[in-house]
Design a protein around this motif. Structure first.
Motif, PDB file in Angstrom:
ATOM      1  N   MET A 120       0.837  -1.197   0.000  1.00 35.94           N
ATOM      2  CA  MET A 120       0.000   0.000   0.000  1.00 35.94           C
ATOM      3  C   MET A 120       0.873   1.249   0.000  1.00 35.94           C
ATOM      4  N   LEU A 124       1.254   4.013  -3.251  1.00 29.31           N
ATOM      5  CA  LEU A 124       0.926   5.421  -3.055  1.00 29.31           C
ATOM      6  C   LEU A 124       2.135   6.321  -3.305  1.00 29.31           C
ATOM      7  N   LEU A 168      -6.151   5.963  -1.167  1.00 28.74           N
ATOM      8  CA  LEU A 168      -6.594   4.889  -2.061  1.00 28.74           C
ATOM      9  C   LEU A 168      -7.958   5.221  -2.657  1.00 28.74           C
ATOM     10  N   ILE A 173      -9.643   3.533  -6.165  1.00 33.07           N
ATOM     11  CA  ILE A 173      -9.557   2.134  -5.760  1.00 33.07           C
ATOM     12  C   ILE A 173     -10.712   1.807  -4.821  1.00 33.07           C
ATOM     13  N   VAL A 175     -11.819   0.081  -1.859  1.00 34.04           N
ATOM     14  CA  VAL A 175     -11.124  -0.476  -0.700  1.00 34.04           C
ATOM     15  C   VAL A 175     -12.089  -1.279   0.162  1.00 34.04           C
TER      16      VAL A 175
END
Length: 209
Positions: A120, A124, A168, A173, A175
């Motif tokens: 993650m 990012l 995110l 995205i 999540v």
């Protein structure tokens, strides 16, 4: 296990592969790229695969740490090819471009379950030092990308994690953050399957052609 050009292939009956039992009015089965990172919850990744192959064509990407956790003997003998980091270079040598390009084009959706805190942070930051992060880097966000972060409980309750989860979402995205259920392979499958059924049938999105 022997390494093939683009991964390890587990074949199944061709007729079962061609059946379209997935959500939505797709003319062909949905193509799902499943990925796993090196988390303890990756021990249930085989169950995720078993669930998805009932209605989708599936390819798998495992990071190097994920190989320590995934129970490979339980990965179904279905239309599943497991792609590793080493396959990236082998593919490049033959085709002069990366395997990540091929997989991004092939997939209709991508599901990272589980996604580690390390991956993650890398995604990012724009890092692409393995096959999975290279795919994420070039992902076409017109196509759904689901991610189920998995980490120790103490890691969830930090400002850094909260900020990263928000980032995110901003990237587009989807999540999955039900902390109590993300280690459950069936929950991951049901969440994605229901979301895709709604997207393809009720939100006017075009299906796979």
């Amino acid at each position: 296990m022997a390494e093939e050009e683009v991964g390890q292939n587990f074949t199944t009956d061709e007729s079962s592969r061609m059946k379209s039992a997935g959500p939505g009015p797709a003319r062909r089965r949905l193509r799902v790229l499943l990925a796993a990172c090196g988390c303890q919850s990756a021990k249930n990744f085989a169950l995720v695969c078993q669930s998805f192959i009932t209605w989708a064509d599936v390819r798998v990407v495992l990071t190097n740490p994920a190989w320590r956790f995934v129970n490979l003997p339980l990965v179904p003998d279905g239309s599943v090819t497991i792609h590793s980091d080493s396959a990236q270079w082998l593919f490049w040598q033959k085709h002069s471009y990366g395997l990540h390009v091929e997989l991004q084009k092939w997939a209709d959706i991508m599901v990272i379950a589980p996604m580690s805190a390390n991956t993650m942070a890398k995604m990012l930051g724009g890092l692409c030092d393995n096959l999975l992060t290279c795919i994420i880097r070039i992902w076409d966000y017109k196509k759904p990308l689901y991610a189920a972060p998995s980490m120790e409980p103490s890691m969830w309750d930090t400002p850094l994690t909260v900020t990263q989860i928000q980032s995110l979402h901003k990237l587009g995205i989807i999540v999955i953050t039900d902390i109590g259920k993300i280690t459950d392979g069936l929950y991951i499958h049901e969440h994605v399957a229901v979301s895709e059924y709604v997207r393809l049938n009720y939100l006017g999105k075009s299906g796979a052609e």
